[in-house]
Enzyme design. Structure first.
Site, PDB file in Angstrom:
ATOM      1  N   SER A   1       0.849  -1.190   0.000  1.00 20.05           N
ATOM      2  CA  SER A   1       0.000   0.000   0.000  1.00 20.05           C
ATOM      3  C   SER A   1       0.885   1.241   0.000  1.00 20.05           C
ATOM      4  CB  SER A   1      -0.867   0.022   1.264  1.00 20.05           C
ATOM      5  OG  SER A   1      -1.531   1.272   1.375  1.00 20.05           O
TER       6      SER A   1
ATOM      7  N   TYR B   1      -1.780  -0.594  10.248  1.00 22.22           N
ATOM      8  CA  TYR B   1      -1.951  -1.089   8.867  1.00 22.22           C
ATOM      9  C   TYR B   1      -0.755  -0.645   8.011  1.00 22.22           C
ATOM     10  CZ  TYR B   1      -3.808  -1.098   4.086  1.00 22.22           C
ATOM     11  OH  TYR B   1      -3.979  -1.281   2.739  1.00 22.22           O
TER      12      TYR B   1
END
Ligand code: NAP
Length: 248
Positions: A143, A157
């Site tokens: 990501s 995350y």
């Protein structure tokens, strides 16, 4: 040689787009899902109607026995693996680091990091020439958060995706002489259900004006990069990252 890919988390979002593109590119696809059984069955039906091959397996990537069963099912029902897309991933509710408890951190890291390690291990055992395999390709779905840190939202995350970046670099070098190319994509903010799951369905539209392209991305735009990295077109691309983030 038949092209056979395992896509984790293929029932929705970026994973489902990757399943569709892989099937259209001639891969026999085995994909995992956690809970979305109806979506998984519908996706298999859609692909089979279009002349492709897809098999859905309920398997939690954070549970080692499930991962073993996923790959054993692929061996038995479809054949020798040639590719893996480590896509399954979660973000928990938006909060600061000083509010996060151990259960949350364990869940995020178990799914995003340990799940990717376990699946890559099973893929390497099958594809590496060191183990008698014929080579293949692995794409990890990281990501843009690994570069940005996601302050005030989900630093856990982002840190799990930082681990995926390092994992990609290390594994890529470890198996580069064994016929396996390992790379990653780093999506930006993409229109999928992950934002609703983390408590903010409208997150992409809230953030899109801060993206240089002034829009969110679509799962298919990420899947195209994944499919390119899997393909022979990327034959000299190893340990690389494609940012699919509109410049973010
Ligand atoms: P999504 O729409 O929420 O879909 C997640 C998929 O992963 C679903 O198929 C889900 O299965 C599956 N999954 C979740 N936990 C699992 C587990 N423990 N074991 C097996 N499968 C599991 O997410 P997405 O946005 O497409 O995200 C896919 C990947 O892209 C993730 O790694 C995510 O971190 C990354 N990413 C997304 C964005 C974005 O903006 N969307 C940005 C950067 C990176 P069920 O359907 O059964 O629940």
């Amino acid at each position: 040689m038949n092209k056979i890919v395992v896509v984790t988390g293929g029932s929705r979002g970026i994973g489902a787009a990757s399943v569709r593109l892989a099937a259209a590119a001639g891969y026999s696809v085995v994909f995992s899902f956690l809970k979305a059984c109806n979506e998984a069955v519908a996706l298999c039906t859609e692909i089979e109607r279009a002349g492709g091959t897809a098999l859905a397996v309920q398997a939690d990537v954070a549970v080692e026995a499930d991962v073993l069963r996923l790959f054993e099912t692929a061996d038995r029902e479809v054949g020798t693996l040639t590719a893996l897309v480590n896509n399954a991933g979660i973000a928990d509710l938006r909060m600061r680091c000083d509010e996060m408890n151990a259960a949350r951190l364990t869940r995020v890291f178990a799914t995003n990091v340990i799940g990717s390690f376990l699946c890559a291990r099973e893929a390497v055992k099958r594809m590496s020439t060191r183990h008698g395999g014929h080579g293949g390709a692995i794409v990890n779905v990281s990501s843009a958060a690994s570069r940005l840190g996601s302050p005030g939202e989900f630093v856990d995350y982002a840190a799990s995706k930082g681990a995926i970046d390092t994992f990609t670099l290390g594994l890529a070098k470890e198996v580069a002489t064994e016929g396996i190319r390992v790379n990653a994509v780093r999506p930006g903010i993409i229109y999928t259900d992950i934002h609703a799951s983390s408590g903010e369905p409208g997150r992409v539209d809230r953030l899109k004006d801060a993206v240089p392209m002034r829009r969110g991305g679509y799962p298919e735009e990420v899947a195209k990069a994944i499919l390119w990295l899997l393909s022979d077109e990327a034959s000299y691309t190893v340990g690389s990252f494609i940012d699919v983030s509109g410049g973010r």
